[in-house]
Design an enzyme around this catalytic site. Structure first.
Site, PDB file in Angstrom:
ATOM      1  N   ASP A 185       0.829  -1.199   0.000  1.00 54.10           N
ATOM      2  CA  ASP A 185       0.000   0.000   0.000  1.00 54.10           C
ATOM      3  C   ASP A 185       0.872   1.262   0.000  1.00 54.10           C
ATOM      4  OD1 ASP A 185      -2.748   1.206   0.308  1.00 54.10           O
ATOM      5  OD2 ASP A 185      -1.798   2.011   2.116  1.00 54.10           O
TER       6      ASP A 185
ATOM      7  N   LYS B 193       1.540   4.344  -2.918  1.00 53.49           N
ATOM      8  CA  LYS B 193       1.476   5.781  -2.634  1.00 53.49           C
ATOM      9  C   LYS B 193       2.731   6.507  -3.112  1.00 53.49           C
ATOM     10  CE  LYS B 193      -1.640   5.270   1.317  1.00 53.49           C
ATOM     11  NZ  LYS B 193      -1.839   5.447   2.770  1.00 53.49           N
TER      12      LYS B 193
END
Length: 818
Positions: free
Chosen positions: A679, A683
């Site tokens: 994750d 980003k």
């Protein structure tokens, strides 16, 4: 005059007039659908089809029942005699048509006259039975026309004299048959569409009446067709010219011929609703009665065709425009709109589709010599179009009107095919694709009549923690946003993984702010829905709904949904997404989405992809746009892992802290999503791409916080058991850091074209050292912010802050596209 109940309303209105003054005449039309039935009787009789008798009997029975319902018993015998005489005569005429197998235009006009004659007799008898003094009068004795059956032209000089003489001799209120008249030879004629209203205007003008009232089933003229624009408003006053323009371009409340007699005598026309007589209605009068709004109304004509005549020889073709119109006139083709390029190289006309082929042939024959010499190209025909007209006296000499109109259309992705504006500046007309008609009407209507209101029509997929919180925030802020800033957010479509709902069914055009799924009651509505969620069906319906300013909000983590973004943007629908899968997917798809997002009228906003509601992407974009150069990005981009390592102090075990973060809702339901580091990798990839770097997710080096053994756990429960066995490993890392006065932070870095994610120990001098709770932090080192990085810091996890970021992006779509 549609039904017995309607007639009761009419009687009440006559006996309780709204205006001061005496009612001198009541002009009536046929009862609802009667004229169509009488025409059908004539057609069947001419076709030697004796089923016309069945229609005739049913029609007679309907009128007899109406007499029984409205006329008192004492007067019923006389009323029945009137009905019987008229139907006997109508039956004889129909029998004659049946025998000769032909119905001429004159015969058809005569047959059609019976509808008004029947309703006028019934109304007169009903009024008399209530003590109202009145007389029946057949308009054939009052109005003289030529012999153009079906659309006869009135001889006003003769007609005015007859009307004045008749009313002078008959002081009682006259119940006049509308629609019908007589030729000089004494044959029955009809006045065409809106003929009964026209009759009222003729009589009122001849008598110099104070006003002509037209009672109908609508509250007057509306700013737009309420079937297409739900927030259409009543127009309280408008000029004769405005009314004529609106009528010409599709408004059906009143017809241009109706107004002319009253206009010449400066008599106002009042349009009222039979079923709501207390409502003010619409007054049509001199230009002094013009609407106070910038535009008076917006109308449209659907299903039009345009013909394009062009070529370099158009300039040298003498009298080209005159010849074109003469050719069309010979074929009786009605031209709705014409526009000519200033270069004189092209002329575009709009006609009904049924006339398109005939018009094309006529034009090509007229310019055969020019075409043979290649001076004029082949005439092109386009169908499936609509003409939209903005009408208003205040459009005259008002700068910026056309620009505003085209901006409204442009930001909603509506292409304008042709444009026309007369020298009177009373209307601006555009031709658009028919599929865009309702959307264009709603966009223009909002822009002109609600200039301070910004409608945002939301289609939301994903009602979990973030989606549900977002709906609660919208419900809470609804009134404030509307009152203070003019934002009206309407939830038009809503779906979770099982079901979907829309605020109304197929074929319904949305508009009014009352529309939309209640954001306070969405859960019950969605639960009660019988529509299974199918992504293709949801997106297809979203695209088909004719609303401007549509925003698709993706609160899922679905790759399937992210794969549809390009098609959604291509349909001119903006996207707001906390879902990171699109912006961190393949570079090819990322670029494709970016290209569509550059189109006028759409936005792709994904601020919440990186730091919940923190302005990280927008800050980076501002640096880039202002000419700064990013040298390094260093960041803690996981609010959940920020919380984990802020809490991982003292005697707390690593698995215990992760479990607590999961309970608080900081992590994904399966914490491996966070602990794997993927994750965070997504980003930092998104931020790297924002700087212009070409990079794939596989290019980001990631240090996972879970071992392969924990990663392969079959359930979340088993995951925590395996994490407990790894507590010693994390405890050792913590102790080593603390001994050196350092703190553990899970940091993403982008520098010199490379990105990596790893667990690092930072000293007290580092800006990430003093993070608390679930804070995210980003440090931008740029040419301008070199010695001291630009810091963006704040909560980076939690439904409230993420939903707030999505909410802000939704509002930004309306603000940025104005």
């Amino acid at each position: 005059m549609g039904s017995v109940e309607s007639l009761r309303k009419v009687i009440s209105i006559i006996n309780n007039p709204q205006q001061d003054g005496r009612i001198v005449a009541v002009v009536v039309s046929a009862m609802n659908s009667v004229t169509d039935q009488i025409i059908e009787i004539g057609k069947r009789a001419a076709a030697k089809d004796d089923s016309y008798k069945k229609i005739l009997r049913a029609l007679e029975e309907r009128h007899v029942k109406t007499v029984q319902a409205l006329v008192g018993r004492r007067e019923q015998e006389t009323a029945f005699q009137h009905i019987e005489v008229l139907f006997d005569a109508l039956e004889r005429v129909a029998r004659g048509v049946f025998l000769v197998r032909e119905i001429s235009p004159g015969a058809l006009d005569y047959i059609m006259s019976y509808g008004e004659r029947l309703s006028a007799h019934i109304l007169c008898d009903a009024l008399r039975s209530r003590g109202t003094k009145c007389e029946y009068v057949n308009a054939r004795t009052l109005i003289t026309t030529d012999s153009n059956f079906g659309h006869a032209a009135v001889d006003f000089k003769t007609t005015d004299k007859i009307i004045r003489k008749h009313f002078k001799a008959h002081p009682k209120m006259q119940i006049v048959t509308g629609f019908i008249a007589t030729s000089p030879e004494g044959k029955t004629t009809t006045l065409g569409r809106g003929g009964s209203d026209y009759t009222a205007s003729i009589v009122g003008a001849a008598l110099g009446a104070r006003a002509v009232e037209i009672w109908t089933d609508v509250p007057g003229v509306m700013t737009a067709d309420p079937r297409k624009v739900k927030d259409a408003l009543p127009v309280r006053k408008l000029s004769y010219s405005e009314a004529a323009e609106m009528s010409y371009f599709g408004a059906k409340v009143i017809h241009p011929p109706t107004m002319r007699p009253a206009e010449l005598r400066h008599i106002p026309i009042l349009i009222k609703n039979t079923f709501a007589p207390e409502e003010p209605g619409t007054v049509i009068g001199s230009s002094g009665l013009q609407s106070e709004a910038l535009a008076t109304g917006i109308t449209s004509i659907s299903d039009m065709a345009i013909l394009e005549v062009e070529g370099g020889g158009m300039v040298s073709a003498r009298g080209a425009v005159g010849r074109l119109f003469s050719a069309l006139a010979r074929e009786k083709v009605n031209v709705v709109l014409i526009t000519q390029a200033s270069s004189q190289n092209s002329i575009t006309i709009a006609v009904a589709p049924k006339d398109a082929d005939c018009a094309k042939l006529a034009i090509e024959e007229e310019f055969a010599l020019e075409r043979a010499a290649n001076l004029i190209d082949k005439v092109e025909v386009r169908t499936g179009l609509s003409v939209i007209a903005v009408v208003g006296e205040r459009l005259r000499r008002q700068p910026g009107i056309a620009g505003s109109m085209f901006q409204m259309l442009g930001k909603n992705g509506i292409n304008v095919v042709a444009i026309a504006q007369g020298s009177s500046e009373l209307n601006i007309s555009v031709v658009v694709e028919q599929k865009d008609e309702a959307k264009a009407l709603n966009a223009i209507h909002t822009g002109f009549f609600f200039p301070n209101t910004k409608y945002i029509n939301v289609f939301l997929i994903g009602t979990g923690l973030i989606g549900g919180t977002l709906l609660s925030q919208i419900a809470k802020q609804d009134e404030f946003l509307k009152d203070e800033y003019g934002y009206v957010i309407r939830i038009i479509g809503l779906a979770d993984q099982d079901k979907m709902i829309f605020s109304s069914g197929d074929g319904i055009v949305f508009g009014g702010e009352a529309d939309g799924i209640d954001p306070e009651n969405w859960r019950a509505l969605l639960t009660a829905s019988k529509s299974r969620m199918k992504l293709h069906d949801f997106l297809d319906k979203m695209k088909r709904i004719d609303l401007p300013d549509k925003v698709f909000v993706d609160c899922t983590a679905s790759e399937e949904v992210a794969a549809t973004y390009a098609d959604i943007l291509k349909a001119r629908i903006s996207i707001v997404a906390p879902n990171k899968k699109a912006a961190s997917g393949s570079m090819k798809r990322y670029r494709k989405i970016g290209e569509f997002a550059k189109m006028p009228g759409v936005k792709f906003l994904y601020e919440t992809n990186v730091g919940a509601a923190l302005p990280i992407i927008s800050t980076l974009n501002d640096l880039f746009l202002s000419g700064d150069e990013v040298l390094k990005i260093e960041a803690v981009l996981s609010g959940s892992l920020s919380y984990v390592f802020n809490e991982f102090t003292g005697k707390r075990r690593f698995s215990e802290v992760v479990r607590k973060a999961c309970i608080k809702g900081y992590t994904e339901p399966d914490p491996r999503e966070d602990l794997s580091g993927k994750d965070v990798a997504r980003k930092i990839l998104i931020l790297a791409r924002e700087t212009g770097e070409v990079m794939e997710l596989s290019d980001v080096k990631v240090e996972s916080l879970v071992s392969s053994r924990a990663r392969n756990a079959k359930s979340v429960g088993e995951l925590f058991k395996r994490l407990e066995r790894e507590d010693a490993r994390f405890e050792k890392k913590k102790q080593l850091a603390q001994e050196k006065g350092l703190r553990l932070r899970y940091i993403a870095t982008f520098e010199k074209g490379k990105a990596n994610v790893s667990l690092q120990a930072v000293p007290p001098s580092h800006p990430f050292y003093n993070l608390s709770d679930n804070d995210n932090i980003v440090a931008f080192t740029t040419k301008r912010y070199n010695s001291t990085p630009l810091i963006v810091q704040g909560p980076g996890a939690g439904a409230d802050v993420t939903a707030a970021g999505v909410f802000a992006d939704i509002l930004r779509t309306a603000r940025d596209l104005v």
